[in-house]
Design an enzyme around this catalytic site. Structure first.
Site, PDB file in Angstrom:
ATOM      1  N   PRO A 164       0.790  -1.237   0.000  1.00  0.00           N
ATOM      2  CA  PRO A 164       0.000   0.000   0.000  1.00  0.00           C
ATOM      3  C   PRO A 164       0.815   1.277   0.000  1.00  0.00           C
ATOM      4  CG  PRO A 164       0.052  -0.920   2.191  1.00  0.00           C
ATOM      5  CD  PRO A 164       0.751  -1.919   1.316  1.00  0.00           C
ATOM      6  N   GLY A 166       3.882   2.044   2.251  1.00  0.00           N
ATOM      7  CA  GLY A 166       4.700   2.447   3.389  1.00  0.00           C
ATOM      8  C   GLY A 166       6.168   2.593   3.048  1.00  0.00           C
ATOM      9  N   GLU A 187       2.865  -0.978  -8.800  1.00  0.00           N
ATOM     10  CA  GLU A 187       2.022  -2.032  -8.231  1.00  0.00           C
ATOM     11  C   GLU A 187       1.284  -2.727  -9.366  1.00  0.00           C
ATOM     12  OE1 GLU A 187       0.212  -4.800  -6.463  1.00  0.00           O
ATOM     13  OE2 GLU A 187       1.600  -3.557  -5.286  1.00  0.00           O
ATOM     14  N   ASP A 232       9.939  -5.690  -2.374  1.00  0.00           N
ATOM     15  CA  ASP A 232       9.214  -6.150  -1.191  1.00  0.00           C
ATOM     16  C   ASP A 232       8.189  -7.156  -1.701  1.00  0.00           C
ATOM     17  OD1 ASP A 232       8.474  -6.176   1.532  1.00  0.00           O
ATOM     18  OD2 ASP A 232       6.829  -4.796   1.126  1.00  0.00           O
ATOM     19  N   CYS A 285       7.519 -10.520   4.349  1.00  0.00           N
ATOM     20  CA  CYS A 285       6.940 -10.518   5.695  1.00  0.00           C
ATOM     21  C   CYS A 285       6.568 -11.952   6.068  1.00  0.00           C
ATOM     22  CB  CYS A 285       5.732  -9.583   5.791  1.00  0.00           C
ATOM     23  SG  CYS A 285       4.396  -9.953   4.631  1.00  0.00           S
TER      24      CYS A 285
END
Length: 491
Positions: A164, A166, A187, A232, A285
């Site tokens: 989103p 960050g 994205e 990421d 993550c």
């Protein structure tokens, strides 16, 4: 929390120490913490209007996560030196003496005590400072990778899997448009790109493009182009288990393998786009070795000219945030140097929007754009209107003369600034979408932006403690609210 047995079996193999394994299991019952990343570019402008950063940190009891010392850095390269990582077990003496330390360092990332803020009547996210783009709410662990990318103010940056937003906003805050620095924030999923674009609008960077492209298409267009790249990557999401029931339900061994294949596909395109001497950061993550260390080893095999600068694992029990893994690599070759340039802006129209952007973003104008710098005008029902994004631009003074020169047919001009304090009830009324009353002494003409305007009625920017919230139409002591309906607070 009911966790998949296969997941627990795989995790048990990662811990050789029995005590640490127990700590890891216990950490699932603990509440996640959140952090905020300060938009230092907006902070600099707010200080000119009397905003006190030190008072804000004290009032909110903000605890620094990382500190950067500029005195020991190579000034000609503009590099930042990471001198202290204090995410784990923040020392009490550091908290007590934080004001003295922060005078000597630049700190952007903070841990917040939400229970304390709640006792003060503050909810991060439903807060005028948040609406003005002063800070971005982010997981403390997720904020750790970008500081290790050694981003210089003039770097050409790419965030390949950005929503989103960050980490993208964290990168953008380290760049200086006047020195040629910029970020392409990509994205692949359209709806997520839309969320990314909205977050970018709130933060107000004119040297950031938000696009919706495949990594393969970007690699074909920009080989050897970027000096800093962040991947990421989409992952199996084990580091989000405490925050997301859906992440637990979606997890499977098949998902892990599928993600690892996808991560390699994305990274291959990133390899193509990295300049000699550039830095690539890879993060996830998740806790899976298949998606973390195994990928790191694969990157090294695929690229003998890459040198591993560092890698790190963050669990729930050994960090201030959620799960995170990252590895940072430097490609061989001469580090790209700063280029002499003069800042200029370009204005262009796309569909029902007009954008103004730092000219170094021009190579991205033909991509599937969601945002190119600052949206300055949008097509209304009867005529063009100022875009909400213009009020949030960190470079408003620099770009406004250009905005007015290229102004389409519209009835009103920006004439005034209205400065209110955070404690003023009218700030919340404005964010609720209400019309508010204004006293003559609270209105300032913006002669530094537009000379010679003396009309009684016109557009005003409303500020809270020197931070811009949005536009309104000022007439006869009343401000008609232009705050976007989709952003308004709900009672």
């Amino acid at each position: 929390m009911h966790l998949p047995e296969v997941f627990l079996e795989r995790m048990r193999k990662l811990f050789s120490d029995e005590e640490e394994w127990k700590q890891f299991l216990q950490s699932f019952s603990e509440e996640p913490k959140r952090g905020i990343r300060v938009n230092t570019q907006k902070l600099r402008e707010a200080k000119k209007h009397g905003f006190s950063f030190s008072d804000w940190k004290k009032d909110w009891n903000l605890i620094p996560l990382f500190s950067f010392n500029y005195s020991d850095c190579e000034e000609e390269k503009g590099e930042r030196g990471l001198v202290e990582d204090i995410q784990n077990n923040v020392p009490e003496d550091l908290q007590e003496n934080s004001s003295e330390i922060l005078e000597k360092t630049e700190v952007r990332e903070f841990l917040v005590d939400e229970s304390y803020l709640a006792s003060q009547g503050i909810t991060i996210g439903r807060d005028p400072y948040h609406e003005a783009g002063l800070y971005y709410i982010q997981d403390p662990s997720a904020m750790e990778v970008v500081p290790h990318m050694e981003i210089r103010p003039f770097d050409r940056c790419l965030d390949l899997c950005a929503a989103p937003g960050g980490k993208s906003m964290q990168i953008a805050d380290r760049l200086d448009s006047k020195r040629g620095g910029f970020l392409l924030s990509n994205e692949y999923v359209g709806e997520r790109a839309r969320i990314l674009s909205k977050n970018a609008e709130r933060m107000g960077y004119a040297n950031l493009s938000v696009v919706n492209e495949s990594p393969a298409h970007l690699a074909a267009l920009y080989p050897g182009f970027f000096s800093r790249i962040l991947v990421d990557a989409p992952c199996s999401g084990e580091g989000m288990f405490r925050k997301s029931k859906e992440a637990v339900e979606d997890w499977s061994e098949e998902l892990v393998e599928k993600c690892a294949l996808r991560q390699k596909e994305i990274l291959r395109e990133a390899f193509t786009m990295l300049r000699e001497g550039g830095i690539l950061a890879y993060s996830t993550c998740t806790f899976e070795r298949t998606e973390n260390e195994d990928i790191r080893e694969w990157i090294e095999r695929e690229n003998p000219d890459y040198r591993l600068l560092m890698e790190k694992r963050l669990y729930f029990h050994n960090s201030s945030g959620e799960g995170q893994y990252f590895a940072v690599f430097k490609k061989s070759g001469e580090e790209p140097a700063e280029e002499e340039r003069e800042l200029s802006y370009t204005v262009f129209q796309k569909n029902k929007m007009i954008f103004c952007y730092a000219s170094q973003l021009r190579p991205f104008s033909e991509l599937k754009l969601f945002r190119q710098g600052i949206s300055i005008y949008e097509e209304g029902k009867k005529e063009w209107e100022y875009s909400h994004g213009l009020s949030h631009a960190v470079d408003l003074k620099d770009i406004f003369s250009i905005v007015e020169q290229r102004r389409p047919k519209t009835k009103y001009s920006l004439l005034y600034s209205l400065f209110l304090k955070r404690t003023d009830r009218r700030v919340e009324d404005y964010l609720l979408g209400n019309e508010i009353g204004v006293e003559e002494k609270e209105i300032e003409g913006i002669g530094e932006l537009i000379e010679g305007k003396e009309h009684k009625a016109g557009i005003s920017i409303l500020y809270c403690d020197g931070l811009p919230l949005g536009f309104g139409y000022l007439r006869n002591g009343r401000l008609r609210n232009f705050y976007p309906k989709g952003l308004r607070y709900k009672k």
